[in-house]
Scaffold this motif. Structure first.
Motif, PDB file in Angstrom:
ATOM      1  N   THR A  82     -28.650  -8.300   6.183  1.00 45.72           N
ATOM      2  CA  THR A  82     -27.375  -7.724   6.609  1.00 45.72           C
ATOM      3  C   THR A  82     -26.572  -8.405   7.745  1.00 45.72           C
ATOM      4  OG1 THR A  82     -28.502  -5.552   5.995  1.00 45.72           O
ATOM      5  CG2 THR A  82     -26.537  -5.627   7.391  1.00 45.72           C
ATOM      6  N   VAL A  96     -28.536  -2.153  13.654  1.00 44.36           N
ATOM      7  CA  VAL A  96     -27.843  -2.849  12.690  1.00 44.36           C
ATOM      8  C   VAL A  96     -27.192  -1.849  11.372  1.00 44.36           C
ATOM      9  CG1 VAL A  96     -28.137  -4.735  10.880  1.00 44.36           C
ATOM     10  CG2 VAL A  96     -29.046  -5.036  13.320  1.00 44.36           C
ATOM     11  N   TYR A  97     -27.948  -0.970  11.102  1.00 45.86           N
ATOM     12  CA  TYR A  97     -27.360  -0.110  10.033  1.00 45.86           C
ATOM     13  C   TYR A  97     -26.220   0.490  10.719  1.00 45.86           C
ATOM     14  CZ  TYR A  97     -26.940   4.126   7.206  1.00 45.86           C
ATOM     15  OH  TYR A  97     -26.387   5.119   6.477  1.00 45.86           O
ATOM     16  N   SER A 111     -38.775  -3.114  14.800  1.00 46.25           N
ATOM     17  CA  SER A 111     -38.149  -3.485  13.468  1.00 46.25           C
ATOM     18  C   SER A 111     -37.384  -2.028  13.020  1.00 46.25           C
ATOM     19  CB  SER A 111     -38.930  -3.861  12.316  1.00 46.25           C
ATOM     20  OG  SER A 111     -39.960  -2.897  12.101  1.00 46.25           O
ATOM     21  N   SER A 164     -23.269  -2.058  10.972  1.00 50.30           N
ATOM     22  CA  SER A 164     -22.877  -2.217   9.640  1.00 50.30           C
ATOM     23  C   SER A 164     -21.983  -1.101   9.046  1.00 50.30           C
ATOM     24  CB  SER A 164     -24.189  -2.343   8.703  1.00 50.30           C
ATOM     25  OG  SER A 164     -23.578  -2.613   7.370  1.00 50.30           O
ATOM     26  N   ILE A 221     -34.354  -2.006  15.770  1.00 50.79           N
ATOM     27  CA  ILE A 221     -33.338  -2.694  15.309  1.00 50.79           C
ATOM     28  C   ILE A 221     -32.434  -2.667  14.234  1.00 50.79           C
ATOM     29  CG2 ILE A 221     -32.939  -5.346  15.039  1.00 50.79           C
ATOM     30  CD1 ILE A 221     -35.304  -5.845  17.135  1.00 50.79           C
ATOM     31  N   SER A 222     -33.300  -2.374  13.136  1.00 51.72           N
ATOM     32  CA  SER A 222     -32.649  -2.211  11.659  1.00 51.72           C
ATOM     33  C   SER A 222     -31.736  -0.982  11.797  1.00 51.72           C
ATOM     34  CB  SER A 222     -33.880  -1.833  10.588  1.00 51.72           C
ATOM     35  OG  SER A 222     -34.418  -1.086  10.942  1.00 51.72           O
ATOM     36  N   TRP A 243     -34.435  -6.811   5.599  1.00 54.67           N
ATOM     37  CA  TRP A 243     -33.176  -6.204   5.318  1.00 54.67           C
ATOM     38  C   TRP A 243     -32.024  -6.423   6.593  1.00 54.67           C
ATOM     39  CZ3 TRP A 243     -30.416  -2.728   8.402  1.00 54.67           C
ATOM     40  CH2 TRP A 243     -29.140  -1.940   7.887  1.00 54.67           C
ATOM     41  N   THR A 244     -32.860  -6.521   7.624  1.00 51.86           N
ATOM     42  CA  THR A 244     -31.797  -6.701   9.200  1.00 51.86           C
ATOM     43  C   THR A 244     -31.371  -8.037   9.174  1.00 51.86           C
ATOM     44  OG1 THR A 244     -33.209  -4.995  10.105  1.00 51.86           O
ATOM     45  CG2 THR A 244     -31.933  -6.543  11.435  1.00 51.86           C
ATOM     46  N   LEU A 303     -38.250  -4.084   6.613  1.00 51.49           N
ATOM     47  CA  LEU A 303     -37.044  -3.710   7.622  1.00 51.49           C
ATOM     48  C   LEU A 303     -36.492  -5.260   8.039  1.00 51.49           C
ATOM     49  CD1 LEU A 303     -37.946  -0.506   9.573  1.00 51.49           C
ATOM     50  CD2 LEU A 303     -36.334  -0.913   7.695  1.00 51.49           C
TER      51      LEU A 303
END
Length: 162
Positions: free
Chosen positions: A16, A145-146, A138, A149, A141-142, A12-13, A9
């Protein structure tokens, strides 16, 4: 504890977020970034041998060092057409892995960051192996961000339709 979920994660974060600014951070390269974040833990393969009664953990320890991970990532990059780009993203993911692992308090002494130049181990000792706050953080936060995004991508699609 930076477990595989946290490593995946966080990679990925970061990938991204960097993708908002740099077009090179597309979904394929973010996938390489994520794979790179798991490369240092290839040492976990010794667990399989351990169940069979074969002790290989000391043999694989150099793979959980930056130089060992770099060797593995270089080998992985040979399977890609654009080897330099693949290696770049694999190394980026490895960097996120070591940054998370540095946070740990490890009873074994930490990470051999400078191996083979030095056998010194390094750690910040901020969290224990049993602390899942990093994993929960995580995830939060991810997910944020998802959502951001998705909102950005929807705006871009609407902009291209008009």
């Amino acid at each position: 504890m930076p477990d595989w979920i946290a490593h995946i994660l966080v990679a990925w974060t970061i990938g991204t977020i960097l993708g908002f600014k740099f077009k090179q951070f597309n979904s394929a390269n973010i996938a390489l970034f994520i794979v790179g974040s798991l490369v240092p833990d290839i040492i976990k393969i010794t667990m399989l041998f351990g169940y069979l009664g074969i002790g290989l953990s000391k043999f694989f320890i150099p793979l959980h060092t930056p130089i060992g991970s770099l060797i593995i990532a270089t080998i992985f990059s040979f399977f890609f057409k654009e080897q330099r780009i693949a290696l770049f993203f694999l190394i980026g993911g490895m960097f996120t892995h070591y940054m998370l692992d540095l946070l740990l308090f490890d009873i074994n002494g930490g990470i051999y960051l400078l191996y083979p130049l030095s056998w010194n181990q390094y750690q910040l000792g901020l969290i224990t192996n049993y602390d899942f706050n990093i994993t929960v953080l995580s995830i939060i936060i991810s997910f944020t961000v998802y959502l951001i995004s998705n909102k950005i991508h929807k705006r871009q699609l609407l902009k291209h339709k008009t």
